[in-house]
Structure formats: structure tokens, C-alpha cells
Design an enzyme around this catalytic site. Structure first.
Site, PDB file in Angstrom:
ATOM      1  CB  SER A  89      -6.886   0.889  -5.570  1.00  0.00           C
ATOM      2  OG  SER A  89      -7.321   1.940  -4.738  1.00  0.00           O
ATOM      3  CE1 TYR A 141      -1.650   2.560  -4.960  1.00  0.00           C
ATOM      4  CE2 TYR A 141      -3.647   3.826  -4.574  1.00  0.00           C
ATOM      5  CZ  TYR A 141      -2.938   2.643  -4.472  1.00  0.00           C
ATOM      6  OH  TYR A 141      -3.525   1.543  -3.894  1.00  0.00           O
TER       7      TYR A 141
HETATM    8  N1  LIG Z   1      -4.387  -0.545   2.250  1.00  0.00           N
HETATM    9  C1  LIG Z   1      -5.201   0.095   1.431  1.00  0.00           C
HETATM   10  O1  LIG Z   1      -5.966   1.005   1.860  1.00  0.00           O
HETATM   11  C2  LIG Z   1      -5.291  -0.290  -0.019  1.00  0.00           C
HETATM   12  C3  LIG Z   1      -6.386   0.178  -0.765  1.00  0.00           C
HETATM   13  C4  LIG Z   1      -6.474  -0.161  -2.106  1.00  0.00           C
HETATM   14  C5  LIG Z   1      -5.504  -0.961  -2.690  1.00  0.00           C
HETATM   15  N2  LIG Z   1      -4.459  -1.398  -1.948  1.00  0.00           N
HETATM   16  C6  LIG Z   1      -3.438  -2.225  -2.619  1.00  0.00           C
HETATM   17  O2  LIG Z   1      -3.283  -3.429  -1.909  1.00  0.00           O
HETATM   18  C7  LIG Z   1      -1.984  -3.966  -2.195  1.00  0.00           C
HETATM   19  C8  LIG Z   1      -1.345  -4.434  -0.892  1.00  0.00           C
HETATM   20  O3  LIG Z   1      -1.112  -3.318  -0.067  1.00  0.00           O
HETATM   21  P1  LIG Z   1      -1.353  -3.345   1.512  1.00  0.00           P
HETATM   22  O4  LIG Z   1      -2.470  -2.430   1.811  1.00  0.00           O
HETATM   23  O5  LIG Z   1      -1.416  -4.733   2.020  1.00  0.00           O
HETATM   24  O6  LIG Z   1      -0.024  -2.573   1.987  1.00  0.00           O
HETATM   25  P2  LIG Z   1       1.269  -3.053   2.771  1.00  0.00           P
HETATM   26  O7  LIG Z   1       0.869  -3.655   4.071  1.00  0.00           O
HETATM   27  O8  LIG Z   1       2.168  -1.855   2.777  1.00  0.00           O
HETATM   28  O9  LIG Z   1       1.882  -4.205   1.845  1.00  0.00           O
HETATM   29  C9  LIG Z   1       2.560  -3.917   0.647  1.00  0.00           C
HETATM   30  C10 LIG Z   1       3.342  -5.149   0.253  1.00  0.00           C
HETATM   31  O10 LIG Z   1       4.019  -4.877  -0.986  1.00  0.00           O
HETATM   32  C11 LIG Z   1       5.381  -5.242  -0.843  1.00  0.00           C
HETATM   33  N3  LIG Z   1       6.224  -4.386  -1.664  1.00  0.00           N
HETATM   34  C12 LIG Z   1       6.286  -3.027  -1.682  1.00  0.00           C
HETATM   35  N4  LIG Z   1       7.238  -2.617  -2.518  1.00  0.00           N
HETATM   36  C13 LIG Z   1       7.812  -3.733  -3.031  1.00  0.00           C
HETATM   37  C14 LIG Z   1       8.882  -3.954  -3.945  1.00  0.00           C
HETATM   38  N5  LIG Z   1       9.601  -2.964  -4.466  1.00  0.00           N
HETATM   39  N6  LIG Z   1       9.184  -5.242  -4.267  1.00  0.00           N
HETATM   40  C15 LIG Z   1       8.504  -6.282  -3.714  1.00  0.00           C
HETATM   41  N7  LIG Z   1       7.490  -6.121  -2.843  1.00  0.00           N
HETATM   42  C16 LIG Z   1       7.151  -4.859  -2.497  1.00  0.00           C
HETATM   43  C17 LIG Z   1       5.681  -5.056   0.654  1.00  0.00           C
HETATM   44  O11 LIG Z   1       6.732  -5.932   1.073  1.00  0.00           O
HETATM   45  P3  LIG Z   1       8.233  -5.498   1.425  1.00  0.00           P
HETATM   46  O12 LIG Z   1       8.166  -4.155   2.115  1.00  0.00           O
HETATM   47  O13 LIG Z   1       8.718  -6.614   2.310  1.00  0.00           O
HETATM   48  O14 LIG Z   1       8.899  -5.460   0.118  1.00  0.00           O
HETATM   49  C18 LIG Z   1       4.375  -5.532   1.282  1.00  0.00           C
HETATM   50  O15 LIG Z   1       4.392  -6.926   1.445  1.00  0.00           O
HETATM   51  C19 LIG Z   1      -1.214  -2.860  -2.913  1.00  0.00           C
HETATM   52  O16 LIG Z   1      -1.190  -3.130  -4.301  1.00  0.00           O
HETATM   53  C20 LIG Z   1      -2.040  -1.620  -2.646  1.00  0.00           C
HETATM   54  O17 LIG Z   1      -1.912  -0.648  -3.656  1.00  0.00           O
HETATM   55  C21 LIG Z   1      -4.324  -1.087  -0.620  1.00  0.00           C
END
Ligand SMILES: NC(=O)c1ccc[n+]([C@@H]2O[C@H](COP(=O)([O-])OP(=O)(O)OC[C@H]3O[C@@H](n4cnc5c(N)ncnc54)[C@H](OP(=O)(O)O)[C@@H]3O)[C@@H](O)[C@H]2O)c1
Length: 258
Positions: A135, A148
Site C-alpha cells: 500500500s 495497518y
Molecule cells: N482499497 C484500497 O484503497 C487499498 C489501498 C492500498 C492497499 N490495499 C490492499 O489491497 C488488498 C485488497 O483489498 P481490497 O481493496 O480489494 O479490499 P476488499 O474489497 O475489502 O477485499 C479484501 C479481500 O480480502 C479477503 N479477506 C479479508 N480478510 C480475510 C481473511 N481473514 N481470510 C481470507 N481472506 C480475507 C476478503 O474476502 P472475504 O471477506 O471473502 O474473506 C476480500 O476478498 C488488501 O491487502 C489491502 O490492504 C487496498
């Protein structure tokens, strides 16, 4: 390609893109029924072989159990996208300590253990790709999201070191640093965690797959995010911390109406 956190957001966008490009998939997340629906959609659109392995990566031993399941299904993994992750907003002293542990378990422990278990096979086959989703929070401490941001600094540091360790082995390691991206992440983190204009999950996937074709250890998605990350990494830390604090400062409580 094994994708963790494939049920939503960036992971889901990776799954669609990789299948369209001809790859087969193993999808991992907690919500098995969401994964099954996505798998069916991708199979019918692309003909890809898509397997689902529901798993809660916050539980101790989850990575080990996942690798055992892969072995029992004779699945050989030459591509790993460690994408599952969560971020929580709130000061540590006022938060449930268990929530800090959950962020570390998913963002750090599961990512490290899965990498450690799948990398030796890739090295022995002399082929593999590991993409770790960090991130822009990795580039400076972030008050109100201390755990985080620290987990994402770990992911960036870990991936950069592995990039060097694996050079010339046929295994390619890349850290991807998205800024604010329009996903369900903010359903968990809260709207205060969002900085700047949100990009799309498809933007992040495009930047990641383009960077894989280069030799760089990491990539920040988006020009504005790249500039901010470069600035934060070069600023005196007190200024970088103050800037990050302002960006995610909790909104002032609304005055109570009578
Ligand atoms: N969106 C942003 O602004 C942003 C910015 C920087 C970095 N990121 C990073 O990008 C990555 C993906 O996030 P996203 O933005 O796509 O968010 P998201 O839509 O909330 O997706 C998160 C994913 O992680 C899975 N997950 C969460 N807890 C879990 C657990 N205990 N076991 C297995 N799977 C789990 C969720 O699936 P289930 O709920 O089905 O388990 C979901 O598929 C993350 O690492 C996040 O930190 C996001």
C-alpha cells in the site's frame, strides 16, 4: 495463479484479468459461496480452470492448512498473489487489541507463511511469480491506522528483500502499492481511511502486470500516488507523519442537535 482475497476488489479484478489472459486460478477467501459464483462466471467467460479454496487466513496455521489442501488436490502453484488484507481506522489505545492481531495475522503472517511454503517449489522448478499487495501506507507511519501502515511497511520490505534473493532463479517477486482504490476495503476501514481520488481495481491490476514485465522490485499505482510516496520517503519523518495524520484524521463529530 493462486489469489488470496479473490472474492472482492483488487483480488477479484486480478482473477478476471489473469483468466482472460489464459491463466488458471485457485481462489482463496473466507466467503466460499462468493468465490463459487465468481469461479462459475470466469469459467463460462474464459474456459479457465478455476478452483476455490475457502479459508480464513486470520486463524493460526491457515497457510499450512491451505498448502495441505492444494497438495491433496495435486495443484502445483507457480503463481501467488498475496492480496487478502484489511485495514482498521482508530487509535490503538482505544481499539480492541484483537483487531490489531487480526490485521497482523492476515496482512503479515499468512502472507509470509504462504510465501515461505510455496517459494521452495517455485525455486526447484525454476519458475514462479509472487505479487504481494502492500500500500502507499507502507512509505510512512500513519497515525490512526498505525497497525495497518506497519503491516504494509513489512510487506514492502519483505518483498524487496525477496526480490533480490530470487534474482536469476526464474522466480519474480513484486510488491504492488495501491493508493486509495474503489473497493469494499472502506466498508471495513471506514471512509476516514480514504486519501485522494480513488482509482479502480483494474488500474491496480494493469500497473502490477505491466511492472511484472520490468525488473523493478515494487510499483506504486498511479502518478499522484507515486509522487506522494516518493515525497513521503524523502521527507523528515515528523513532516511525513504529520501529513499522513491530517490525511486520515477522524472527521470532527457532528454537533448534537437539540
Ligand atoms: N482499497 C484500497 O484503497 C487499498 C489501498 C492500498 C492497499 N490495499 C490492499 O489491497 C488488498 C485488497 O483489498 P481490497 O481493496 O480489494 O479490499 P476488499 O474489497 O475489502 O477485499 C479484501 C479481500 O480480502 C479477503 N479477506 C479479508 N480478510 C480475510 C481473511 N481473514 N481470510 C481470507 N481472506 C480475507 C476478503 O474476502 P472475504 O471477506 O471473502 O474473506 C476480500 O476478498 C488488501 O491487502 C489491502 O490492504 C487496498
Amino acid at each position: 495463479m493462486l489469489i488470496t482475497g479473490a472474492s472482492s476488489g483488487i483480488g477479484r479484478a486480478f482473477a478476471h484479468r489473469i483468466a482472460l489472459d489464459g491463466g488458471d486460478l485457485v481462489l482463496v477467501a473466507r466467503r466460499g459461496e462468493v468465490l463459487e459464483r465468481l469461479a462459475e462466471e470466469i469459467r463460462s467467460q474464459t474456459g479457465a480452470d478455476v478452483q476455490c479454496v475457502p479459508a480464513d487466513l486470520s486463524t493460526p496455521g491457515a497457510a499450512d492448512a491451505l498448502v495441505q489442501t492444494l497438495r491433496s488436490k495435486d495443484l502445483v502453484i507457480d503463481g501467488l498473489i498475496n492480496n487478502a488484507g484489511l485495514g482498521l481506522h482508530g487509535d490503538l489505545g482505544a481499539s480492541d487489541p484483537a483487531l490489531a492481531s487480526t490485521q497482523i495475522a492476515v496482512n503479515v503472517t499468512a502472507l509470509t507463511e504462504l510465501t515461505a511454503r510455496l517459494l521452495p517449489g517455485m525455486l526447484s522448478r525454476r519458475t514462479g511469480t509472487i505479487i504481494n499487495i502492500a500500500s502507499t501506507a507502507a512509505f510512512q507511519p500513519v497515525p490512526h491506522m498505525a497497525v495497518y501502515a506497519a503491516t504494509k511497511s513489512y510487506v514492502l520490505s519483505f518483498s524487496r528483500a525477496l526480490w533480490e534473493e530470487t534474482r536469476g532463479t526464474g522466480v519474480r517477486v513484486l510488491a504492488v502499492c495501491p493508493g486509495a482504490t474503489d473497493t469494499a476495503f472502506f466498508d471495513v476501514a471506514g471512509e476516514n481511511a480514504s486519501v485522494g481520488k480513488r482509482r479502480t481495481p483494474e488500474n491496480v491490476v494493469h500497473a502490477a502486470l505491466k511492472a511484472l514485465r520490468s525488473d523493478r522490485p515494487d510499483i506504486v499505482d498511479g502518478t499522484a500516488n507515486s509522487l506522494l510516496a516518493a515525497l513521503a520517503a524523502r521527507m523528515p519523518s515528523r513532516f511525513a507523519i504529520a501529513l499522513a495524520e491530517r490525511s486520515v484524521r477522524p472527521a470532527a463529530p457532528h454537533p448534537q442537535s437539540a
